[in-house]
Design a protein around this motif. Sequence first.
Motif, PDB file in Angstrom:
ATOM      1  N   ASP A 156       0.835  -1.203   0.000  1.00 33.72           N
ATOM      2  CA  ASP A 156       0.000   0.000   0.000  1.00 33.72           C
ATOM      3  C   ASP A 156       0.873   1.258   0.000  1.00 33.72           C
ATOM      4  O   ASP A 156       0.578   2.238  -0.695  1.00 33.72           O
ATOM      5  CB  ASP A 156      -0.915   0.021   1.226  1.00 33.72           C
ATOM      6  CG  ASP A 156      -1.991  -1.051   1.158  1.00 33.72           C
ATOM      7  OD1 ASP A 156      -2.191  -1.615   0.053  1.00 33.72           O
ATOM      8  OD2 ASP A 156      -2.613  -1.322   2.201  1.00 33.72           O
ATOM      9  N   TRP A 159       2.444   1.744  -3.600  1.00 36.47           N
ATOM     10  CA  TRP A 159       1.510   2.195  -4.633  1.00 36.47           C
ATOM     11  C   TRP A 159       0.905   3.562  -4.303  1.00 36.47           C
ATOM     12  O   TRP A 159       0.530   4.310  -5.215  1.00 36.47           O
ATOM     13  CB  TRP A 159       0.443   1.132  -4.872  1.00 36.47           C
ATOM     14  CG  TRP A 159       1.016   0.015  -5.688  1.00 36.47           C
ATOM     15  CD1 TRP A 159       1.481  -1.172  -5.251  1.00 36.47           C
ATOM     16  CD2 TRP A 159       1.238   0.050  -7.092  1.00 36.47           C
ATOM     17  NE1 TRP A 159       1.981  -1.912  -6.296  1.00 36.47           N
ATOM     18  CE2 TRP A 159       1.842  -1.182  -7.451  1.00 36.47           C
ATOM     19  CE3 TRP A 159       0.988   0.988  -8.096  1.00 36.47           C
ATOM     20  CZ2 TRP A 159       2.190  -1.489  -8.759  1.00 36.47           C
ATOM     21  CZ3 TRP A 159       1.346   0.690  -9.402  1.00 36.47           C
ATOM     22  CH2 TRP A 159       1.938  -0.541  -9.728  1.00 36.47           C
ATOM     23  N   ASP A 160       0.827   3.894  -3.043  1.00 36.89           N
ATOM     24  CA  ASP A 160       0.370   5.242  -2.692  1.00 36.89           C
ATOM     25  C   ASP A 160       1.330   6.284  -3.258  1.00 36.89           C
ATOM     26  O   ASP A 160       0.905   7.302  -3.821  1.00 36.89           O
ATOM     27  CB  ASP A 160       0.269   5.363  -1.171  1.00 36.89           C
ATOM     28  CG  ASP A 160      -0.189   6.740  -0.734  1.00 36.89           C
ATOM     29  OD1 ASP A 160      -1.249   7.196  -1.217  1.00 36.89           O
ATOM     30  OD2 ASP A 160       0.520   7.373   0.077  1.00 36.89           O
ATOM     31  N   LEU A 162       3.533   5.755  -5.746  1.00 36.55           N
ATOM     32  CA  LEU A 162       3.511   5.690  -7.208  1.00 36.55           C
ATOM     33  C   LEU A 162       2.328   6.476  -7.766  1.00 36.55           C
ATOM     34  O   LEU A 162       2.443   7.168  -8.787  1.00 36.55           O
ATOM     35  CB  LEU A 162       3.459   4.232  -7.673  1.00 36.55           C
ATOM     36  CG  LEU A 162       4.765   3.428  -7.553  1.00 36.55           C
ATOM     37  CD1 LEU A 162       4.518   1.958  -7.852  1.00 36.55           C
ATOM     38  CD2 LEU A 162       5.839   3.985  -8.499  1.00 36.55           C
ATOM     39  N   ASP A 163       1.171   6.357  -7.101  1.00 39.31           N
ATOM     40  CA  ASP A 163      -0.019   7.094  -7.555  1.00 39.31           C
ATOM     41  C   ASP A 163       0.191   8.602  -7.459  1.00 39.31           C
ATOM     42  O   ASP A 163      -0.400   9.371  -8.230  1.00 39.31           O
ATOM     43  CB  ASP A 163      -1.241   6.693  -6.732  1.00 39.31           C
ATOM     44  CG  ASP A 163      -1.733   5.298  -7.057  1.00 39.31           C
ATOM     45  OD1 ASP A 163      -1.387   4.798  -8.150  1.00 39.31           O
ATOM     46  OD2 ASP A 163      -2.455   4.707  -6.224  1.00 39.31           O
ATOM     47  N   TRP A 187       1.295  -6.898  -4.732  1.00 39.35           N
ATOM     48  CA  TRP A 187       2.344  -6.040  -5.275  1.00 39.35           C
ATOM     49  C   TRP A 187       2.056  -5.584  -6.701  1.00 39.35           C
ATOM     50  O   TRP A 187       2.572  -4.550  -7.132  1.00 39.35           O
ATOM     51  CB  TRP A 187       3.681  -6.771  -5.243  1.00 39.35           C
ATOM     52  CG  TRP A 187       4.239  -6.938  -3.856  1.00 39.35           C
ATOM     53  CD1 TRP A 187       4.263  -8.084  -3.113  1.00 39.35           C
ATOM     54  CD2 TRP A 187       4.832  -5.924  -3.046  1.00 39.35           C
ATOM     55  NE1 TRP A 187       4.839  -7.855  -1.891  1.00 39.35           N
ATOM     56  CE2 TRP A 187       5.207  -6.524  -1.819  1.00 39.35           C
ATOM     57  CE3 TRP A 187       5.092  -4.573  -3.214  1.00 39.35           C
ATOM     58  CZ2 TRP A 187       5.816  -5.830  -0.787  1.00 39.35           C
ATOM     59  CZ3 TRP A 187       5.714  -3.870  -2.195  1.00 39.35           C
ATOM     60  CH2 TRP A 187       6.067  -4.497  -0.991  1.00 39.35           C
ATOM     61  N   ARG A 189      -0.197  -3.957  -9.273  1.00 39.95           N
ATOM     62  CA  ARG A 189      -1.374  -3.110  -9.398  1.00 39.95           C
ATOM     63  C   ARG A 189      -1.190  -2.192 -10.598  1.00 39.95           C
ATOM     64  O   ARG A 189      -0.179  -2.234 -11.295  1.00 39.95           O
ATOM     65  CB  ARG A 189      -1.582  -2.281  -8.124  1.00 39.95           C
ATOM     66  CG  ARG A 189      -1.612  -3.098  -6.840  1.00 39.95           C
ATOM     67  CD  ARG A 189      -1.885  -2.219  -5.629  1.00 39.95           C
ATOM     68  NE  ARG A 189      -1.680  -2.960  -4.385  1.00 39.95           N
ATOM     69  CZ  ARG A 189      -1.858  -2.438  -3.170  1.00 39.95           C
ATOM     70  NH1 ARG A 189      -2.262  -1.165  -3.038  1.00 39.95           N
ATOM     71  NH2 ARG A 189      -1.643  -3.157  -2.073  1.00 39.95           N
ATOM     72  N   THR A 190      -2.168  -1.353 -10.829  1.00 33.86           N
ATOM     73  CA  THR A 190      -2.080  -0.361 -11.892  1.00 33.86           C
ATOM     74  C   THR A 190      -2.206   1.026 -11.303  1.00 33.86           C
ATOM     75  O   THR A 190      -2.716   1.203 -10.189  1.00 33.86           O
ATOM     76  CB  THR A 190      -3.186  -0.575 -12.938  1.00 33.86           C
ATOM     77  OG1 THR A 190      -4.464  -0.457 -12.287  1.00 33.86           O
ATOM     78  CG2 THR A 190      -3.074  -1.941 -13.595  1.00 33.86           C
ATOM     79  N   SER A 191      -1.734   2.000 -12.047  1.00 38.43           N
ATOM     80  CA  SER A 191      -1.811   3.394 -11.610  1.00 38.43           C
ATOM     81  C   SER A 191      -1.922   4.286 -12.838  1.00 38.43           C
ATOM     82  O   SER A 191      -1.260   4.021 -13.855  1.00 38.43           O
ATOM     83  CB  SER A 191      -0.557   3.782 -10.814  1.00 38.43           C
ATOM     84  OG  SER A 191      -0.523   5.187 -10.585  1.00 38.43           O
TER      85      SER A 191
END
Length: 715
Positions: A156, A159-160, A162-163, A187, A189-191
Amino acid sequence: MNGGNDARADGRGRVYQASGDQHIIEHHHHGSEGGAGGPGGGGVWSGLDSVRWPSVGRAPAVLRDRTTLMARLRASVAPDAGGQVYVLHGLGGCGKTAVAYALFQYATSEAGRIGLWVNASDTASLRTGMLAVAADRGAGDGELTAARSGLRAAADLVWDHLDRSDRPWLLVLDNADDPAVLRDGGWLRTSPRGTVLVTTRQAARHWWPGAELLQVGVLPKADAARVLCDLAPAAGTVEEAEAVAERLGRLPLALTLAGGFLAHQVIDPWTMAEYGRNLDGGHGADPIDLLDQGAVSAGADSRHLVSSTWQFSLNALVAQGLPESVTLLRLLACWAGDPLPLSLLSGVEMGDALPRRRVEVALRGLLDQSLTEVVPGTVRCLRTHGVLLDSVWRGTSADQRDSLAATAAGQLLSVLPEVPERGRPDPRTSLLAPHAVALLRRVVEGPDVGRPTVDSIAESLLRLVVALHRAGDYAPALTVAEKAVELGTQQLGADHPSILRLRERVGRSLCRLGRFEESEAVHRQVLADCERVQGPAAPDTLTCSLGLARPVNVLGRREEAVALARRAVAGRTTTLGPVHPLTLIARSHLLSVHPEPEAGAEFMADCQRELGPEHPISVGGALDHAFALFSLQRTSEALPAAREALRLFETKFGVDYPITLNAGALLSQVLEALGKHAEALGQAEAVVEGRMRVLGPEHPWTVTAQERLARFRGA
């Protein structure tokens, strides 16, 4: 102190208890992810040096081919692109990482993206790399510490950030051969801020929901040769490089290793041609060892060794509870890298190692790991890379090879008829040729296979050669027979029954290909050997006698041909009876070289009564009978017989079967002799066109047909 002290140590701290004054000094050096030391410390640095640079052993100077694939991937890092996962999948060594590296370079140098590269081969590497990505994208020390200690969900956190990245990015997850590593913990995911590219050997779509799967295969021939020339430009010509590339199956890893070897020799450098000869066993070289020697220039970890790169996939299959997949791959390694009919795996049974009920799931495991692939077509086939098969066979223990080779031979025998018929071939037959030869080569190269297994392999090759010959595929039949004789003689000797029969088949194929002098020489030697080993009346001896009669007759020695055919008829009549199928075949041939009206009528009556009018022996006999009538100048009787023979051949075997064209040639001669010039001319033209198409312009039968057509036109 008069009582106990309660205390707790965190991390690498320790608690001391003493009854007097002590002076204690400790120095703690904390590395990344629990490492044993940091920069400037005395321990070993276990953290990542960079996620902004691809961690590849050796990047290609030029990425050859991959034009369509790279166009698709470049579009994925365009300014308005994002929110998508792309999965590059394929066999180990096919160049997935090289493609990812090329995209990474493009994304960072031309597309204005941040490039992030993480090794996803195992949980520890993935976790360390992804937390380093979070740090790169702005995660603070406190957030990272919380994630490392389990107080915050690590994925989390990553990706937080990365977003919320201030710049678009490309994230490469390399070597994700165990997708469970990515799935556990979420691990992958998409963004909208970036594009994810995964490289993996795992092709099963269920592992990659929502992703776009892109297969990476071997290189085209010209590009594969250019890879070798890129690495070793002074080693040889482009044509020599193409030959080596084909021998290596155009696999990028093998090409890189071969080029590295050629480029780094010092004492006595080989040319491309010399390297190719040594790949084929010259000077006793092991091709897999030879390839592995080129890994020094490519970073000699196990992923850069042909002998071990696929072991990662095999280990994964065992870990998934599919040890049968490993056994099945070893069975496939008995055969060649050419397309293998799937029907050859029907009914496979190897005890507990590969129960019949587990063959399907074992094959699915190989497909999912990109160790083989299904090739669509008229005959559904598997295709497994030849270098992979060589490597697997080399790593198979000696005590397993006999049972594997015996099973492979049994599967070949199960799909090849014991007595193949003339006519349209089973489309599987020609596909089996390289696999039967490869199996014999495997057992000849090592001492680990018993004589009964070698006998079965030789028998399967004999059946295959007969099937090819009777289907009219004379050139492939000759090639397979010659190779089988060359290899089989090393294990069984030239006088082994199967080898004698294969040698006789070499003579037959040479005769059908118009190489009559060579056919005669082969048949004479085999006949002498059969007489010496088996006796003058043995079945194989009589078969050789009949086989020798064919080229001798064509070469104009009719009396000798008649004597040889009569010997076969007499011997088979004595041992088998006058109407046995083999005796009828001999009688039919005698009729064609020594026409006799009464013998022809009696022969046709026996065929009709014993076999029926449409049996292949009856059909062939009808043509010989028509030819006998024409030879005896009984032309009016020969015309209906020739028409019927042609009709039977076209119905039974098709218009392009070589002996169907012989029947057409006979009919054209009968028609011309009877003054039916227009019909004779049309029939002669059809024969020339057919023989050009089937036999080629240089075959003596084609030349004869052209000369006949010229005479008819002149008349």
